[in-house]
Scaffold this active site. Structure first.
Site: not given
Length: 499
Positions: A27, A72, A172-173, A244, A292, A349
């Protein structure tokens, strides 16, 4: 000493492991791109500015898929900023990470770099500040041969042939209020449906990923998935999951139990997808993209002290320890156990930002491998083939709502290589004597057997001190494997075998 009995049958299949399970993610964030994979003034840079030492490190991970450009970042990104002559590209404020984005690295650079690391792209589109029009223009630019405004602009910018990107992520999200252009489930579902529609009109051969809820503990989780799938179930092949884990409590038993929470999360999402499938009277199976996943907690206090509006600041630079490596291995075992439904995975990542690979820019400008590099390297290289069901007779311990087996195992049979691979983690503070009976496979010689163990939980790998050690195992005439596992250890056994 723990006693562990395993029963594995070649005919008891979970599913084929999609090679894209072991993908990764980069990213426009921190030093992931700049001074990570791209640094023109570095002594190891090639003529395009890509760091050859980083490419060599990535090649060891055998990463088949890389998600880009976010994250993000993508929800405020104008993809047009990253094409054309570099000297004419605009410098922008990146509101997602409060950084300065020079756009020196963009779409063409990413596609060139993907070829160098032998990976396919998973291209994310901006459904935060943008939407349908930008999506159709981007896919025309990338995938249409020639003869139109956007396809001819691509050719003018140096790419005569289409990029032919086959996997696309729809935002994304989007349920997270931190996301630029945050939306309700209904708003996102309708927008994703319309974006998918125009993208498929340009290229019907693409696959699409819908943005699931950001985390398992989000208040929106569950309702978000069900609502958006009402709109996009027939438009997409995959639903994304992000997760996570951390060890703020410094409780190793609880930290290692993260894998059970991970497993429960996947099961919950499968149940939701199947409920929507039944309600729609559909024959289509919705597959999952865990695009992710990782451990993330070391850098958060340091990030809070960073001054905003820098170019490539040091953000999300977790320095991983031995305990983190054990958890990453345990999470990978869970993914293999769900090979029938989880088809895409992206360790988040790849370089510098919560990553297995780190770069130095001062003093000795080199690459170093984090502790999590090692288990991920083994699953990405050897976690290929057919995932098999493992019946595991072992004692457990209790954490929150989970019963956690002290020894966790994933079994894979690689028919092409004719080998059985066992990924075994001992989460106990004592050794474990493991005996495994294998049915419907003829075991031959041991190809390799390694253990990753004996290190202090807080030890990091900045000085390249961690390594695999040989593991002694016995394969007897009764098609049984016997091995003694060290306490708190990650173990990988490869045995030549045939049907």
């Amino acid at each position: 000493m723990l006693k562990v009995n395993l029963f594995i049958d070649r005919d008891n299949v979970i599913g084929e492991i999609d090679p894209r399970m072991w993908g990764s993610f980069t990213e426009q964030l921190g030093r992931s791109i700049y001074t990570g994979i791209y640094q023109p003034d570095h002594p190891q840079a090639d003529d395009k500015g890509f760091r050859k030492d980083v490419i060599q490190a990535i090649s060891q991970l055998n990463v088949p898929l890389i998600r880009y450009p976010g994250g993000n970042f993508v929800s405020g990104y104008n993809w047009e900023d990253g094409i054309g002559p570099k000297e004419k590209r605009p410098t922008r404020l990146d509101l997602a990470w409060k950084s300065i984005e020079t756009n020196e690295f963009g779409l063409h650079e990413f596609m060139q770099w993907c070829k160098l690391v032998n990976a396919q792209p998973d291209m994310a589109i901006n459904l935060g500040t943008r939407g349908i029009d930008a999506a159709r223009n981007l896919i025309e630019y990338c995938n249409f041969p020639k003869g139109t405004y956007w396809s001819d602009l691509r050719r003018k910018n140096g790419a005569e042939n289409p990029f032919n990107i086959k996997l696309w992520s729809l935002g994304n999200e989007m349920d997270g209020d931190w996301q630029i252009g945050h939306k309700t489930a209904h708003e996102y579902g309708r927008l994703a449906h319309e974006a998918a529609k125009v993208m498929r009109l340009v290229d019907p051969s693409i696959e699409l990923v819908a943005s699931g809820s950001s985390l398992h503990d989000m208040e929106t989780f569950g309702n978000w998935e069900e609502t958006i799938l009402d709109d996009v179930y027939d438009d997409v092949e995959y639903l994304s999951l992000h997760q996570y884990y951390d060890n703020y409590e410094h409780d190793i038993s609880k930290f290692l139990a993260s894998s059970e929470d991970f497993d429960a999360f996947i099961n919950d999402v499968i149940a939701i997808c199947d409920a929507v499938k039944a309600r729609k009277h559909s024959n289509k199976i919705m597959y999952l993209a865990m695009d992710e996943w990782n451990v993330w907690y070391h850098s958060k206090s340091a990030d809070e002290k960073q001054k905003p509006w820098q170019i490539a600041p040091h953000l999300l630079e977790d320095h991983y320890n031995f305990a983190d490596a054990l958890v990453v291995g345990a999470l990978a075992i869970v993914l293999m156990k769900h090979a029938d439904r989880v088809k895409i995975g992206c360790l988040a990542q790849l370089v510098n930002v919560i990553a297995p690979i780190m770069t130095r820019t001062h003093g000795n400008p080199s690459v170093w491998y984090q502790s999590i590099f090692y288990p991920f390297m083994q699953v990405s290289n050897f976690g290929q083939g057919t995932a098999l069901t493992v019946k595991n007779d072992v004692s457990t311990y209790h954490v929150d709502n989970h019963e956690v087996p002290y020894v966790d195992v994933a079994a894979v049979y690689n028919d092409k290589q004719q080998e059985l691979i066992l990924f075994i983690e001992n989460k106990a503070n004592v050794s474990a004597q493991l005996c495994s009976k294998i049915n419907n496979l003829v075991l031959k010689n041991v190809i390799s057997a390694t253990k990753f163990s004996g290190y202090d939980f807080e030890l990091t790998n900045e000085k390249q001190i961690m390594k695999f050690q040989n593991l002694t195992i016995e394969v007897n005439d009764n098609n049984q494997i016997q091995v003694e596992l060290d306490p708190y250890s990650w173990n990988v056994i490869r045995i030549a075998a045939h049907d």
